[in-house]
Design a protein around this motif. Structure first.
Motif, PDB file in Angstrom:
ATOM      1  N   THR A 174       0.264  -6.421 -11.952  1.00  0.00           N
ATOM      2  CA  THR A 174       1.432  -5.537 -12.054  1.00  0.00           C
ATOM      3  C   THR A 174       1.088  -4.062 -11.869  1.00  0.00           C
ATOM      4  N   LEU A 175      -0.138  -3.757 -11.450  1.00  0.00           N
ATOM      5  CA  LEU A 175      -0.548  -2.356 -11.340  1.00  0.00           C
ATOM      6  C   LEU A 175       0.243  -1.589 -10.285  1.00  0.00           C
ATOM      7  N   LEU A 176       0.569  -2.222  -9.169  1.00  0.00           N
ATOM      8  CA  LEU A 176       1.342  -1.568  -8.116  1.00  0.00           C
ATOM      9  C   LEU A 176       2.788  -2.045  -8.151  1.00  0.00           C
ATOM     10  N   GLY A 177       3.708  -1.098  -8.089  1.00  0.00           N
ATOM     11  CA  GLY A 177       5.123  -1.433  -8.117  1.00  0.00           C
ATOM     12  C   GLY A 177       5.842  -0.956  -6.875  1.00  0.00           C
ATOM     13  N   PRO A 178       7.154  -1.127  -6.826  1.00  0.00           N
ATOM     14  CA  PRO A 178       7.933  -0.748  -5.648  1.00  0.00           C
ATOM     15  C   PRO A 178       7.703   0.709  -5.242  1.00  0.00           C
ATOM     16  N   GLY A 179       7.443   0.905  -3.938  1.00  0.00           N
ATOM     17  CA  GLY A 179       7.239   2.232  -3.392  1.00  0.00           C
ATOM     18  C   GLY A 179       5.838   2.780  -3.539  1.00  0.00           C
ATOM     19  N   GLN A 180       4.962   2.075  -4.246  1.00  0.00           N
ATOM     20  CA  GLN A 180       3.622   2.612  -4.503  1.00  0.00           C
ATOM     21  C   GLN A 180       2.592   2.198  -3.463  1.00  0.00           C
ATOM     22  N   HIS A 181       2.921   1.247  -2.627  1.00  0.00           N
ATOM     23  CA  HIS A 181       2.073   0.895  -1.499  1.00  0.00           C
ATOM     24  C   HIS A 181       2.905   0.099  -0.507  1.00  0.00           C
ATOM     25  N   GLY A 182       2.421  -0.006   0.729  1.00  0.00           N
ATOM     26  CA  GLY A 182       3.191  -0.731   1.721  1.00  0.00           C
ATOM     27  C   GLY A 182       2.425  -0.902   3.010  1.00  0.00           C
ATOM     28  N   THR A 183       2.982  -1.701   3.911  1.00  0.00           N
ATOM     29  CA  THR A 183       2.397  -1.941   5.218  1.00  0.00           C
ATOM     30  C   THR A 183       3.458  -2.571   6.101  1.00  0.00           C
ATOM     31  N   THR A 184       3.452  -2.247   7.364  1.00  0.00           N
ATOM     32  CA  THR A 184       4.421  -2.841   8.286  1.00  0.00           C
ATOM     33  C   THR A 184       4.028  -4.256   8.699  1.00  0.00           C
ATOM     34  N   PHE A 185       2.755  -4.437   9.019  1.00  0.00           N
ATOM     35  CA  PHE A 185       2.311  -5.717   9.569  1.00  0.00           C
ATOM     36  C   PHE A 185       1.732  -6.668   8.527  1.00  0.00           C
ATOM     37  N   GLY A 186       1.378  -6.187   7.358  1.00  0.00           N
ATOM     38  CA  GLY A 186       0.668  -6.995   6.377  1.00  0.00           C
ATOM     39  C   GLY A 186       1.436  -8.244   5.974  1.00  0.00           C
ATOM     40  N   GLY A 187       0.759  -9.385   6.021  1.00  0.00           N
ATOM     41  CA  GLY A 187       1.386 -10.648   5.640  1.00  0.00           C
ATOM     42  C   GLY A 187       2.401 -11.146   6.632  1.00  0.00           C
ATOM     43  N   ASN A 188       2.285 -10.702   7.904  1.00  0.00           N
ATOM     44  CA  ASN A 188       3.259 -11.162   8.887  1.00  0.00           C
ATOM     45  C   ASN A 188       3.163 -12.678   9.068  1.00  0.00           C
ATOM     46  N   PRO A 189       4.238 -13.332   9.498  1.00  0.00           N
ATOM     47  CA  PRO A 189       4.259 -14.796   9.534  1.00  0.00           C
ATOM     48  C   PRO A 189       3.156 -15.424  10.372  1.00  0.00           C
ATOM     49  N   VAL A 190       2.781 -14.791  11.484  1.00  0.00           N
ATOM     50  CA  VAL A 190       1.765 -15.383  12.358  1.00  0.00           C
ATOM     51  C   VAL A 190       0.392 -15.370  11.686  1.00  0.00           C
ATOM     52  N   SER A 191       0.011 -14.243  11.110  1.00  0.00           N
ATOM     53  CA  SER A 191      -1.278 -14.165  10.424  1.00  0.00           C
ATOM     54  C   SER A 191      -1.319 -15.098   9.219  1.00  0.00           C
ATOM     55  N   ALA A 192      -0.218 -15.150   8.471  1.00  0.00           N
ATOM     56  CA  ALA A 192      -0.162 -16.026   7.311  1.00  0.00           C
ATOM     57  C   ALA A 192      -0.261 -17.495   7.725  1.00  0.00           C
ATOM     58  N   ALA A 193       0.387 -17.855   8.825  1.00  0.00           N
ATOM     59  CA  ALA A 193       0.297 -19.232   9.317  1.00  0.00           C
ATOM     60  C   ALA A 193      -1.127 -19.582   9.714  1.00  0.00           C
ATOM     61  N   ALA A 194      -1.816 -18.634  10.364  1.00  0.00           N
ATOM     62  CA  ALA A 194      -3.212 -18.864  10.729  1.00  0.00           C
ATOM     63  C   ALA A 194      -4.069 -19.081   9.493  1.00  0.00           C
ATOM     64  N   ALA A 195      -3.863 -18.261   8.463  1.00  0.00           N
ATOM     65  CA  ALA A 195      -4.651 -18.395   7.240  1.00  0.00           C
ATOM     66  C   ALA A 195      -4.385 -19.731   6.548  1.00  0.00           C
ATOM     67  N   LEU A 196      -3.134 -20.162   6.532  1.00  0.00           N
ATOM     68  CA  LEU A 196      -2.825 -21.471   5.949  1.00  0.00           C
ATOM     69  C   LEU A 196      -3.538 -22.587   6.711  1.00  0.00           C
ATOM     70  N   ALA A 197      -3.604 -22.469   8.031  1.00  0.00           N
ATOM     71  CA  ALA A 197      -4.309 -23.473   8.833  1.00  0.00           C
ATOM     72  C   ALA A 197      -5.797 -23.479   8.513  1.00  0.00           C
TER      73      ALA A 197
END
Length: 402
Positions: A278-301
């Motif tokens: 819970t250290l980071l909350g709304p607005g305290q960090h972000g990324t446009t591409f992070g956790g995108n569906p394609v990368s996440a699908a690759a990691a699950l594979a």
């Protein structure tokens, strides 16, 4: 208005020499001149543009967990890209949620995951999280490498990397890696976190004492300090366990991952466990591409394949096969690391010479120190490929010893 072509432009290059010339004219010189121009890969092998085959004992620096062109990753990425490629973090995607749940399951503890695009970005996120404790200091270790962005660089000890970009974010001090007494002396109630690699990768695959992580956990608990484990190189089965810290039994507060997580598709993760979630909350960090569906699908594979194909056992067995075949050579002082993250420590400072000869002999290795080779092949390296690598390296050791 017309745009002039760069000087020397004459269609698509054919030979490695031509590509190297074009590289030098067009690509910023942050890596020097790489020694080969690679064109394709399959399994644990790659080929250059001149048709030469190499056994890949680097795996993209511990990235290509399943080797090159693995069907599971190709299928997962293709299916996801034709379904939903990118939505940003203004929306939820199913692969992102599923991957976060899987990672927490592998760690065996409640927490939350922040997805990024690389190891440096994962460490930047964790560094920001430590600031939310209200404490301003972080203790890192000598020989450490945590990335080259400004925050990650502040945690990296090598002076040649740090000094050209100072002043860096402050509050970071360094203690000798593996030294429990020095760590205990450095940590007090002003320290937000201690960051440790379970095995130091860029330093040349350096092992700490067997009880070092347990001592670090005890020391940090005594002072209410976060224990942050950088598993970017050691995680995702590389050592024969899901994480480099698994065998120690410790429960960290922060874990950072990247490299092998996506099997070659860029992705990083910062995981907060327990209250650190819970250290980071709304607005305290972000990324446009992070956790995108394609990368996440690759990691699950990648995770599914490591589990389904029993690769953790295979990594332990094949890693020991490599180590056993190399440690008996007179030039070798010892073989460090675990699983398929190995350092070959030589009695003489000839690692660069061996590396160059290995390229010519069809092996990709690297020399992170004058007397150390690093081996981080795909987790799918076969026993026969390991034996071939040992035979070639032993021959090269004979040549440089003569």
């Amino acid at each position: 208005m017309t745009t002039a072509r760069p000087s020397g432009f004459a269609g698509t290059p054919v030979t490695g020499q031509e590509w190297t010339q074009r590289y030098g004219d067009a690509v910023m010189n942050t890596f020097g001149t790489p020694p080969r121009v690679l064109a394709r890969g399959e399994g644990s092998s790659v080929w250059d543009v001149d048709g030469n085959r190499y056994l890949d004992l680097l795996g993209g620096i511990a990235v290509n967990a399943l080797g090159h062109g693995h069907p599971a990753v190709v299928e997962a990425v293709t299916r996801q890209l034709t379904t939903l490629g990118h939505v940003s973090n203004l929306f939820i995607s199913q692969p992102q949620v599923l991957l976060a749940e899987r990672l927490l399951g592998l760690l065996g503890h409640d927490g939350r995951v922040f997805f990024a695009n690389s190891g440096a970005e994962a460490n930047e996120a964790a560094f920001k999280a430590t600031r939310r404790t209200g404490r301003g200091r972080v203790v890192a270790t000598e020989g450490s490498f945590h990335g080259r962005t400004m925050g990650a660089l502040a945690l990296t000890s090598k002076a040649a990397y740090r000094e050209p970009f100072e002043p860096l974010p402050g509050g970071v001090s360094f203690v000798p890696y593996g030294d429990e007494v020095a760590l205990a002396a450095a940590v007090d109630e002003t320290v937000a976190a201690v960051i440790i690699e379970p095995i130091q990768g860029e330093a040349g695959v350096v092992d700490p004492p067997a009880d070092y992580l347990r001592a670090a956990r005890r020391i940090t608990r005594e002072h209410g300090t976060l224990l942050w484990l950088d598993e970017i190189q050691t995680g995702m089965g590389r050592t024969g366990d899901w994480f480099g810290h698994t065998a120690s039994g410790v429960v960290p507060d922060l874990v950072t991952l990247a490299k092998g997580l996506g099997g070659g598709v860029p992705i990083g993760a910062m995981i907060g466990l327990g209250e650190a979630a819970t250290l980071l909350g709304p607005g305290q960090h972000g990324t446009t591409f992070g956790g995108n569906p394609v990368s996440a699908a690759a990691a699950l594979a990648v995770i599914d394949t490591i589990e389904g194909d029993g690769l953790l056992d295979h990594v332990r067995e094949t890693g020991e096969r490599l180590a056993a075949g190399l440690r008996s050579h007179p030039l070798v002082d010892h073989v460090s690391g675990r699983g398929l993250l190995r350092g070959v420590v030589l009695h003489r400072d000839v690692a660069a010479e061996v590396t160059s000869a290995a390229f010519d002999a069809g092996l990709l290795v690297n020399a992170p120190a004058p007397n150390r080779l690093r081996l981080a092949p795909p987790l799918v390296l076969t026993s026969d490929e390991a034996d071939d690598a040992v035979a070639t390296l032993r021959r090269l050791f004979d040549e440089v010893s003569g």
